[in-house]
Scaffold this motif. Sequence first.
Motif, PDB file in Angstrom:
ATOM      1  N   ARG A 204      -2.245 -25.130   3.520  1.00  0.00           N
ATOM      2  CA  ARG A 204      -1.362 -24.902   2.879  1.00  0.00           C
ATOM      3  C   ARG A 204      -1.778 -24.219   1.321  1.00  0.00           C
ATOM      4  O   ARG A 204      -0.738 -23.771   0.668  1.00  0.00           O
ATOM      5  N   ARG A 205      -3.029 -24.191   1.092  1.00  0.00           N
ATOM      6  CA  ARG A 205      -3.280 -23.888  -0.255  1.00  0.00           C
ATOM      7  C   ARG A 205      -3.607 -22.202  -0.183  1.00  0.00           C
ATOM      8  O   ARG A 205      -3.598 -21.344  -1.319  1.00  0.00           O
ATOM      9  N   ALA A 206      -4.291 -21.685   0.810  1.00  0.00           N
ATOM     10  CA  ALA A 206      -4.898 -20.506   0.974  1.00  0.00           C
ATOM     11  C   ALA A 206      -3.718 -19.293   0.840  1.00  0.00           C
ATOM     12  O   ALA A 206      -2.570 -19.397   1.501  1.00  0.00           O
ATOM     13  N   LYS A 207      -4.096 -18.405   0.313  1.00  0.00           N
ATOM     14  CA  LYS A 207      -3.056 -17.036   0.204  1.00  0.00           C
ATOM     15  C   LYS A 207      -3.325 -16.360   1.800  1.00  0.00           C
ATOM     16  O   LYS A 207      -4.551 -16.157   1.914  1.00  0.00           O
ATOM     17  N   LEU A 208      -2.113 -16.203   2.399  1.00  0.00           N
ATOM     18  CA  LEU A 208      -2.416 -15.485   3.686  1.00  0.00           C
ATOM     19  C   LEU A 208      -2.130 -13.954   3.539  1.00  0.00           C
ATOM     20  O   LEU A 208      -1.030 -13.702   2.946  1.00  0.00           O
ATOM     21  N   VAL A 209      -2.904 -13.067   4.099  1.00  0.00           N
ATOM     22  CA  VAL A 209      -2.942 -11.809   3.918  1.00  0.00           C
ATOM     23  C   VAL A 209      -2.769 -10.894   5.432  1.00  0.00           C
ATOM     24  O   VAL A 209      -3.325 -11.189   5.993  1.00  0.00           O
ATOM     25  N   LEU A 210      -2.135  -9.946   5.182  1.00  0.00           N
ATOM     26  CA  LEU A 210      -1.857  -8.978   6.260  1.00  0.00           C
ATOM     27  C   LEU A 210      -2.489  -7.645   5.842  1.00  0.00           C
ATOM     28  O   LEU A 210      -2.222  -7.071   4.777  1.00  0.00           O
ATOM     29  N   ASN A 211      -3.716  -7.434   6.301  1.00  0.00           N
ATOM     30  CA  ASN A 211      -4.600  -6.456   5.904  1.00  0.00           C
ATOM     31  C   ASN A 211      -4.508  -5.189   6.845  1.00  0.00           C
ATOM     32  O   ASN A 211      -4.400  -5.135   8.199  1.00  0.00           O
ATOM     33  N   GLU A 212      -4.344  -4.332   6.066  1.00  0.00           N
ATOM     34  CA  GLU A 212      -4.190  -2.782   6.930  1.00  0.00           C
ATOM     35  C   GLU A 212      -5.267  -1.570   6.398  1.00  0.00           C
ATOM     36  O   GLU A 212      -5.438  -1.517   5.100  1.00  0.00           O
ATOM     37  N   ALA A 213      -5.199  -0.480   7.290  1.00  0.00           N
ATOM     38  CA  ALA A 213      -6.131   0.586   6.867  1.00  0.00           C
ATOM     39  C   ALA A 213      -5.336   1.593   6.848  1.00  0.00           C
ATOM     40  O   ALA A 213      -4.322   1.733   7.361  1.00  0.00           O
ATOM     41  N   PHE A 214      -5.959   2.851   6.229  1.00  0.00           N
ATOM     42  CA  PHE A 214      -5.434   4.137   6.397  1.00  0.00           C
ATOM     43  C   PHE A 214      -4.138   4.531   5.464  1.00  0.00           C
ATOM     44  O   PHE A 214      -3.794   5.641   5.198  1.00  0.00           O
ATOM     45  N   THR A 215      -3.735   3.462   4.780  1.00  0.00           N
ATOM     46  CA  THR A 215      -2.426   3.813   4.097  1.00  0.00           C
ATOM     47  C   THR A 215      -2.632   4.722   2.757  1.00  0.00           C
ATOM     48  O   THR A 215      -1.655   5.302   2.360  1.00  0.00           O
ATOM     49  N   GLU A 216      -4.023   4.664   2.627  1.00  0.00           N
ATOM     50  CA  GLU A 216      -4.158   5.471   1.335  1.00  0.00           C
ATOM     51  C   GLU A 216      -4.257   7.083   1.756  1.00  0.00           C
ATOM     52  O   GLU A 216      -4.338   7.877   0.512  1.00  0.00           O
ATOM     53  N   ARG A 217      -4.276   7.325   2.805  1.00  0.00           N
ATOM     54  CA  ARG A 217      -4.200   8.719   3.244  1.00  0.00           C
ATOM     55  C   ARG A 217      -2.818   9.175   3.199  1.00  0.00           C
ATOM     56  O   ARG A 217      -1.828   8.656   3.651  1.00  0.00           O
ATOM     57  N   ASP A 218      -2.740  10.678   2.772  1.00  0.00           N
ATOM     58  CA  ASP A 218      -1.205  11.160   3.039  1.00  0.00           C
ATOM     59  C   ASP A 218      -1.103  12.249   3.935  1.00  0.00           C
ATOM     60  O   ASP A 218      -0.371  13.197   3.727  1.00  0.00           O
ATOM     61  N   ASP A 219      -1.840  11.715   5.032  1.00  0.00           N
ATOM     62  CA  ASP A 219      -1.668  12.717   6.244  1.00  0.00           C
ATOM     63  C   ASP A 219      -0.498  11.949   7.101  1.00  0.00           C
ATOM     64  O   ASP A 219      -0.135  10.795   6.810  1.00  0.00           O
ATOM     65  N   THR A 220      -0.539  12.429   8.336  1.00  0.00           N
ATOM     66  CA  THR A 220       0.416  11.989   9.410  1.00  0.00           C
ATOM     67  C   THR A 220       0.163  10.436   9.565  1.00  0.00           C
ATOM     68  O   THR A 220       0.957   9.816   9.759  1.00  0.00           O
ATOM     69  N   ALA A 258      -4.737  13.355   0.486  1.00  0.00           N
ATOM     70  CA  ALA A 258      -4.425  12.030  -0.287  1.00  0.00           C
ATOM     71  C   ALA A 258      -3.440  12.521  -1.399  1.00  0.00           C
ATOM     72  O   ALA A 258      -3.529  13.739  -1.908  1.00  0.00           O
ATOM     73  N   ASP A 259      -2.608  11.545  -1.721  1.00  0.00           N
ATOM     74  CA  ASP A 259      -1.826  12.110  -3.017  1.00  0.00           C
ATOM     75  C   ASP A 259      -1.520  10.690  -3.736  1.00  0.00           C
ATOM     76  O   ASP A 259      -0.536   9.703  -3.211  1.00  0.00           O
ATOM     77  N   ASP A 260      -2.046  10.589  -4.700  1.00  0.00           N
ATOM     78  CA  ASP A 260      -1.994   9.240  -5.456  1.00  0.00           C
ATOM     79  C   ASP A 260      -0.569   8.693  -5.829  1.00  0.00           C
ATOM     80  O   ASP A 260      -0.226   7.550  -5.791  1.00  0.00           O
ATOM     81  N   GLN A 261       0.027   9.693  -6.211  1.00  0.00           N
ATOM     82  CA  GLN A 261       1.443   9.403  -6.563  1.00  0.00           C
ATOM     83  C   GLN A 261       2.414   9.021  -5.565  1.00  0.00           C
ATOM     84  O   GLN A 261       3.096   7.886  -5.838  1.00  0.00           O
ATOM     85  N   ALA A 262       2.212   9.551  -4.297  1.00  0.00           N
ATOM     86  CA  ALA A 262       2.910   8.876  -3.069  1.00  0.00           C
ATOM     87  C   ALA A 262       2.351   7.547  -2.764  1.00  0.00           C
ATOM     88  O   ALA A 262       3.334   6.870  -2.185  1.00  0.00           O
ATOM     89  N   PHE A 263       1.052   7.517  -2.881  1.00  0.00           N
ATOM     90  CA  PHE A 263       0.764   6.174  -2.711  1.00  0.00           C
ATOM     91  C   PHE A 263       1.188   5.117  -3.814  1.00  0.00           C
ATOM     92  O   PHE A 263       1.562   3.991  -3.331  1.00  0.00           O
TER      93      PHE A 263
END
Length: 374
Positions: A204-220, A258-263
């Motif tokens: 009950r104490r651990a923070k539970l994380v959904l981890n994902e890749a590629f969202t830093e990219r601004d391509d398709t 990549a588009d840091d503002q879009a990110f």
Amino acid sequence: MKRSCPSTTRLVPAGSSRREFMALAAASIASPSLAAKREALSLSAAARAAGLSFGSSIAAEALEFRSYGRLFASEAGVVTTDYALKFDALRPTPDRIEFGQADDLLDFATRHGLMFRGHALIWNENAPDWLKRRPASEIGRILDSHIDQVVGRYAGRVQSWDVVNEPFWPDHGSPGGFRRGPWFDALGPAYVARAFRRAAAADRRAKLVLNEAFTERDDTLGRNVRTRLLALVTELKQAGVPLHVVGLQGHLQPQYAADDQAFLAFLEALAKLDVEIYITELDCDDIAFPDDVATRDRMVAERYESFLTTVLKVPAVKMVVTWQLSDRFSWYRSREVMEARHMKRAPRPLPFDDLLEAKPARDAMLRAFASRQV
Ligand code: XIL
């Protein structure tokens, strides 16, 4: 300049206020004459002054290099297991579970007062062959018992778990763009909520994380995964699933758009869903940069600074973790990755080089941390 490797993480200098500390931060980076004071300014201490935690991933065998262990303990405040807690590393065969490497890493973290992140309980990518051959009817029970056993073993000692890693892979062509593999193929998208509920019941104490890749990219690919991730997090939160953190891996790949503002807009949309955000696997692929080492290191540093300065504008971002700390131990140096990319030169994606000396990316990270207004 070779950094000494102080044996313990440096805290904010006693008696200094946060404002004084931030002034030291800015001064010690800007003025070489104060470079010696940078010793007091570990990445972890600078991150804490900016209201976040900094750490890195590490493989148990890297601890055999005592100088690396000292550097890690002095710079990082969080230990993330590289593969010691992945399903295939824990369960090479159906009847054995190998906790030794994870135990060693947890002992290291405990000895140095570092937080411990477990990566990754359920991932469709790293399944051992024996699991792939199991009938679909058994997969749900295997998922439940794996989480009970692994999370239960470390209950109370893990700051956060990557419960599900990389849920999406649009190229698999499955409904909803989900990544295919034993968990999804047998249980459908419901495997995600099932894993989170099981992990919450085990600790009950651990923070539970959904981890994902590629969202830093601004391509398709990046835009596709962002859209699907926002929808999945919305659905999970509306269903009352115990999802506390979204982990965005942050494997920066300047060879793609990549588009840091879009990110930034994506991060702000995510933050509205009542989750914290961790950057969980930060590094910068330098494959597209020139051969000259000084030029490459400068370009890597520029990408770190631009990305982190943007990301740290979002208060929900609470942790930054690099994927290893020194180029020498980067996953980009593994034979499988080097051969797959036909690499002829050694990648330099991280803040410390092969000799554990600080690179421009380390100062870039300090500047980005100092830029955060808390
Ligand atoms: C990598 C490890 O660092 C390598 O040692 C291994 O050979 C392959 O996996 N995203 C993830 C991590 O979530 O688990 C991956 O780690 C890197 C990509």
